[in-house]
Structures are given as C-alpha cells and as structure tokens.
Design a protein around this motif. Sequence first.
Motif, PDB file in Angstrom:
ATOM      1  N   PHE A 137      50.083-108.203  47.395  1.00 49.99           N
ATOM      2  CA  PHE A 137      49.242-108.932  48.336  1.00 49.99           C
ATOM      3  C   PHE A 137      49.670-110.388  48.352  1.00 49.99           C
ATOM      4  CE2 PHE A 137      45.361-105.948  47.519  1.00 49.99           C
ATOM      5  CZ  PHE A 137      45.961-104.949  48.262  1.00 49.99           C
ATOM      6  N   ASN A 138      49.761-110.962  49.542  1.00 50.19           N
ATOM      7  CA  ASN A 138      50.126-112.364  49.726  1.00 50.19           C
ATOM      8  C   ASN A 138      48.875-113.162  50.064  1.00 50.19           C
ATOM      9  OD1 ASN A 138      53.024-112.102  49.435  1.00 50.19           O
ATOM     10  ND2 ASN A 138      52.936-110.973  51.355  1.00 50.19           N
ATOM     11  N   PHE A 139      48.428-114.004  49.133  1.00 49.44           N
ATOM     12  CA  PHE A 139      47.196-114.769  49.282  1.00 49.44           C
ATOM     13  C   PHE A 139      47.475-116.119  49.927  1.00 49.44           C
ATOM     14  CE2 PHE A 139      45.954-111.551  46.381  1.00 49.44           C
ATOM     15  CZ  PHE A 139      44.616-111.339  46.654  1.00 49.44           C
ATOM     16  N   PHE A 140      46.497-116.567  50.730  1.00 48.83           N
ATOM     17  CA  PHE A 140      46.585-117.864  51.395  1.00 48.83           C
ATOM     18  C   PHE A 140      45.172-118.334  51.723  1.00 48.83           C
ATOM     19  CE2 PHE A 140      46.503-114.755  54.757  1.00 48.83           C
ATOM     20  CZ  PHE A 140      45.775-115.340  55.781  1.00 48.83           C
ATOM     21  N   TRP A 141      45.067-119.576  52.180  1.00 50.27           N
ATOM     22  CA  TRP A 141      43.777-120.182  52.528  1.00 50.27           C
ATOM     23  C   TRP A 141      43.647-120.310  54.024  1.00 50.27           C
ATOM     24  CZ3 TRP A 141      40.387-120.593  48.676  1.00 50.27           C
ATOM     25  CH2 TRP A 141      40.899-120.590  47.371  1.00 50.27           C
ATOM     26  N   GLU A 192      42.317-124.565  39.332  1.00 51.60           N
ATOM     27  CA  GLU A 192      42.800-124.959  40.649  1.00 51.60           C
ATOM     28  C   GLU A 192      43.798-123.903  41.110  1.00 51.60           C
ATOM     29  OE1 GLU A 192      45.053-128.668  42.773  1.00 51.60           O
ATOM     30  OE2 GLU A 192      43.647-129.052  41.127  1.00 51.60           O
ATOM     31  N   LEU A 193      43.647-123.450  42.335  1.00 53.21           N
ATOM     32  CA  LEU A 193      44.480-122.369  42.841  1.00 53.21           C
ATOM     33  C   LEU A 193      45.569-122.911  43.760  1.00 53.21           C
ATOM     34  CD1 LEU A 193      41.642-119.806  43.631  1.00 53.21           C
ATOM     35  CD2 LEU A 193      43.147-119.860  41.633  1.00 53.21           C
ATOM     36  N   SER A 194      46.708-122.246  43.739  1.00 57.17           N
ATOM     37  CA  SER A 194      47.842-122.614  44.590  1.00 57.17           C
ATOM     38  C   SER A 194      47.504-122.416  46.064  1.00 57.17           C
ATOM     39  CB  SER A 194      49.049-121.739  44.255  1.00 57.17           C
ATOM     40  OG  SER A 194      49.445-121.932  42.928  1.00 57.17           O
ATOM     41  N   SER A 195      48.315-123.014  46.914  1.00 51.25           N
ATOM     42  CA  SER A 195      48.145-122.839  48.356  1.00 51.25           C
ATOM     43  C   SER A 195      48.458-121.409  48.783  1.00 51.25           C
ATOM     44  CB  SER A 195      49.039-123.794  49.127  1.00 51.25           C
ATOM     45  OG  SER A 195      48.607-125.108  48.931  1.00 51.25           O
ATOM     46  N   LYS A 196      49.431-120.793  48.100  1.00 51.25           N
ATOM     47  CA  LYS A 196      49.825-119.404  48.379  1.00 51.25           C
ATOM     48  C   LYS A 196      50.272-118.773  47.079  1.00 51.25           C
ATOM     49  CE  LYS A 196      51.542-120.280  53.024  1.00 51.25           C
ATOM     50  NZ  LYS A 196      52.624-120.083  53.972  1.00 51.25           N
ATOM     51  N   TRP A 197      50.049-117.494  46.938  1.00 46.08           N
ATOM     52  CA  TRP A 197      50.594-116.753  45.815  1.00 46.08           C
ATOM     53  C   TRP A 197      50.610-115.273  46.126  1.00 46.08           C
ATOM     54  CZ3 TRP A 197      45.493-118.280  45.503  1.00 46.08           C
ATOM     55  CH2 TRP A 197      44.560-117.318  45.141  1.00 46.08           C
ATOM     56  N   ARG A 198      51.341-114.520  45.314  1.00 49.20           N
ATOM     57  CA  ARG A 198      51.448-113.067  45.453  1.00 49.20           C
ATOM     58  C   ARG A 198      50.855-112.416  44.221  1.00 49.20           C
ATOM     59  NH1 ARG A 198      57.015-111.756  48.453  1.00 49.20           N
ATOM     60  NH2 ARG A 198      56.940-113.522  49.850  1.00 49.20           N
ATOM     61  N   PHE A 199      50.235-111.268  44.454  1.00 49.42           N
ATOM     62  CA  PHE A 199      49.682-110.501  43.334  1.00 49.42           C
ATOM     63  C   PHE A 199      49.967-109.031  43.587  1.00 49.42           C
ATOM     64  CE2 PHE A 199      46.297-108.125  41.190  1.00 49.42           C
ATOM     65  CZ  PHE A 199      46.491-108.568  39.895  1.00 49.42           C
ATOM     66  N   PHE A 200      50.506-108.372  42.558  1.00 53.69           N
ATOM     67  CA  PHE A 200      50.762-106.941  42.652  1.00 53.69           C
ATOM     68  C   PHE A 200      49.540-106.210  42.124  1.00 53.69           C
ATOM     69  CE2 PHE A 200      52.343-102.794  41.381  1.00 53.69           C
ATOM     70  CZ  PHE A 200      53.068-102.428  42.516  1.00 53.69           C
ATOM     71  N   THR A 201      48.898-105.435  42.988  1.00 50.98           N
ATOM     72  CA  THR A 201      47.694-104.697  42.607  1.00 50.98           C
ATOM     73  C   THR A 201      48.016-103.223  42.422  1.00 50.98           C
ATOM     74  OG1 THR A 201      45.437-104.135  43.251  1.00 50.98           O
ATOM     75  CG2 THR A 201      47.015-104.395  45.028  1.00 50.98           C
TER      76      THR A 201
END
Length: 143
Positions: free
Chosen positions: A112-116, A95-104
């Motif tokens: 990168f700031n991920f969202f739905w 299950e994935l969070s509503s928002k998260w950050r990932f350093f690529t």
Amino acid sequence: MEDRIRKREVKVCPVVLRKTGNNLELLLFEHPLADVQLVKGTLEQSDISIESAALRELEEESGLSSVARTHYLGCWESGFQNQLWHFVLCEIEQELSSKWRFFTQDDGGHEFNFFWYKIGSKPDFQCHKVFFDAIKQVEILCA
C-alpha cells in the motif's frame, strides 16, 4: 425461502489526521488493485471495542501502532452493501512522512502506498464512490 433481511456489515475506519500550516490532511493509501482508500476493516468477534478494532486495522494495513489517543467520531450508513462505518480518530505519537509504503498481509499480501490528502480540496485520484463518500463524511465529522 429467500432471506430478504441482509445482515449488516460493521466496518471500522481509523482516521489519521495531521496539521500542516493552516491545512488539515487525511491519511489515505493507494491499493494496487482497488485505487485510493481509507484504512478500514470489518469489526471482528474478537474485538473488544470499536476503538480496539480501529487500532488493529490501522496496524494491519499501515504498520502504525504508536497511537497516543483515540476518539470516537461517529457512525455512518454508507449505502454500500449494507455497511455501517464507525470512524475513530487515532492520534499518532510519531511524526509521519509525506509518503510511505507498507506491505500488508491482508488479502494475500499487497503493498500500500500511503499519502496525505488535504481536507476540503478536490480529489485528484481515482477511488470507489463509497470511499469518496467516506472522505466527505470524515470532513463533516472533523469540521
């Protein structure tokens, strides 16, 4: 002599969806220099398939690696820089969070700031036309 035939650039786009109530949502991210995007990348010679390239890109750009299944959705002539995009549905086990950050590490390293994004809604973010068009294509492929 000028080469008038431009080599096609093949892109792979791992599509991650989630269902929340009656809504279908698409995973997007905000690039710190280039607005909102879908995860995507170039098919490399070392990739053994479109699906394996999609999995590689998904892990490189989002950190997601727990993919249960993939399903090829189709290809799309983007009309941008002679790019042919291949869309691959990637079903995530966790299950994935509503928002998260990932350093690529891509492009010298970015966060990168991920969202739905709720499919079918009016986008309330800035992105390049090719990404708006790609989102519309995903909506068609997943209808």
